[in-house]
Design an enzyme around this catalytic site. Structure first.
Site, PDB file in Angstrom:
ATOM      1  N   VAL A  36     -13.347  13.672   2.002  1.00  0.00           N
ATOM      2  CA  VAL A  36     -14.694  14.161   1.712  1.00  0.00           C
ATOM      3  C   VAL A  36     -14.707  15.459   0.920  1.00  0.00           C
ATOM      4  O   VAL A  36     -15.753  15.876   0.420  1.00  0.00           O
ATOM      5  CB  VAL A  36     -15.507  14.355   3.016  1.00  0.00           C
ATOM      6  N   ASN A  61     -21.098  12.567   8.611  1.00  0.00           N
ATOM      7  CA  ASN A  61     -20.655  13.133   9.881  1.00  0.00           C
ATOM      8  C   ASN A  61     -19.291  13.796   9.750  1.00  0.00           C
ATOM      9  O   ASN A  61     -18.552  13.915  10.720  1.00  0.00           O
ATOM     10  CB  ASN A  61     -20.592  12.031  10.955  1.00  0.00           C
ATOM     11  N   TYR A 126     -17.377  27.240  12.094  1.00  0.00           N
ATOM     12  CA  TYR A 126     -18.036  25.952  12.338  1.00  0.00           C
ATOM     13  C   TYR A 126     -19.554  26.113  12.350  1.00  0.00           C
ATOM     14  O   TYR A 126     -20.287  25.334  11.722  1.00  0.00           O
ATOM     15  CB  TYR A 126     -17.542  25.392  13.673  1.00  0.00           C
ATOM     16  N   LYS A 130     -22.535  24.356  10.019  1.00  0.00           N
ATOM     17  CA  LYS A 130     -23.581  23.530  10.616  1.00  0.00           C
ATOM     18  C   LYS A 130     -24.971  24.112  10.358  1.00  0.00           C
ATOM     19  O   LYS A 130     -25.945  23.364  10.196  1.00  0.00           O
ATOM     20  CB  LYS A 130     -23.319  23.348  12.117  1.00  0.00           C
TER      21      LYS A 130
END
Length: 220
Positions: A36, A61, A126, A130
């Site tokens: 990705v 995801n 992280y 997000k």
């Protein structure tokens, strides 16, 4: 699986072709290898998808989440987290948006995390990605709405998957005891939200962040 049960052809991707997933999907499943973080891989996937009729719904995801306190977090890990968790959403849009514009219909659904509203140490990198997904989807919504395309984020809590299987029952219970609904989330809880956002019933919903965590998320 839920989309396939409703008649959709489903493309599943992973760093190695996800053969087990494709087998579960039967004739509706198509599996491809995809990194990705690489633009050329996304272009190749878009070309392959065109032979199946194109891609109308993108559910991204991609996730990389080593737990590292800021003192131990190095630039290489930060950049890998950004590339996997956030750049991948930009690249998927660039790959599939042109065809969606021609059809005047499309759905982008980015999987974020309810962790952006929780106090968990060692996850600054992280959480940054997000939160970035939420902001990206909100901005993207404004760019694509005129062509009947929506963009939303889903923020799951702790879900019963292979990724969480190694956690102890005590750790899982400590999580769901903070929720209004006292149980671990199941895949059906997330797929239900995705199916709704992918449907015409949600055609007036865009740029939103839908939290699916049994009531654990807190604002402020």
């Amino acid at each position: 699986m839920a989309l396939a049960e409703r008649g959709a052809q489903v493309i599943a991707t992973d760093l190695s072709a996800p053969l087990e997933t494709v087998k579960l999907l039967g004739t509706a499943g198509h599996g491809y290898q995809l990194d990705v973080t690489k633009e050329e891989d996304w272009r190749s996937l878009a070309s392959k998808a065109a032979s199946l009729g194109g891609v109308d719904i993108v559910v991204n995801n991609a996730g990389y989440f080593p737990n590292l306190p800021i003192d131990q977090l190095d630039l290489a890990t930060w950049r890998r987290t950004m590339s996997t968790n956030l750049d991948a959403h930009f690249l998927s849009v660039k790959a599939f948006l042109p065809a969606m514009r021609k059809k005047k219909w499309g759905r982008f659904i980015g999987i974020s995390s309810n962790m952006v509203g929780l106090s968990i140490p060692g996850m600054s990198h992280y959480m940054a990605t997000k939160m970035g997904i939420i902001g990206f989807m909100r901005g993207l919504a404004n760019d694509v709405a005129a062509d009947g395309i929506t963009a939303n984020a889903v923020l799951p809590g702790l879900i019963n998957t292979k990724a969480t299987a190694s956690q102890s029952d005590e750790m899982k219970r400590a999580t769901w005891e903070q929720q209004a609904i006292k149980r671990l989330g199941e895949l059906r809880d997330i797929t239900g939200a995705i199916l709704f956002l992918a449907s015409d019933d949600a055609s007036f919903i865009t740029g939103e962040a839908l939290v699916v965590d049994g009531g654990q998320y807190r604002i402020g």
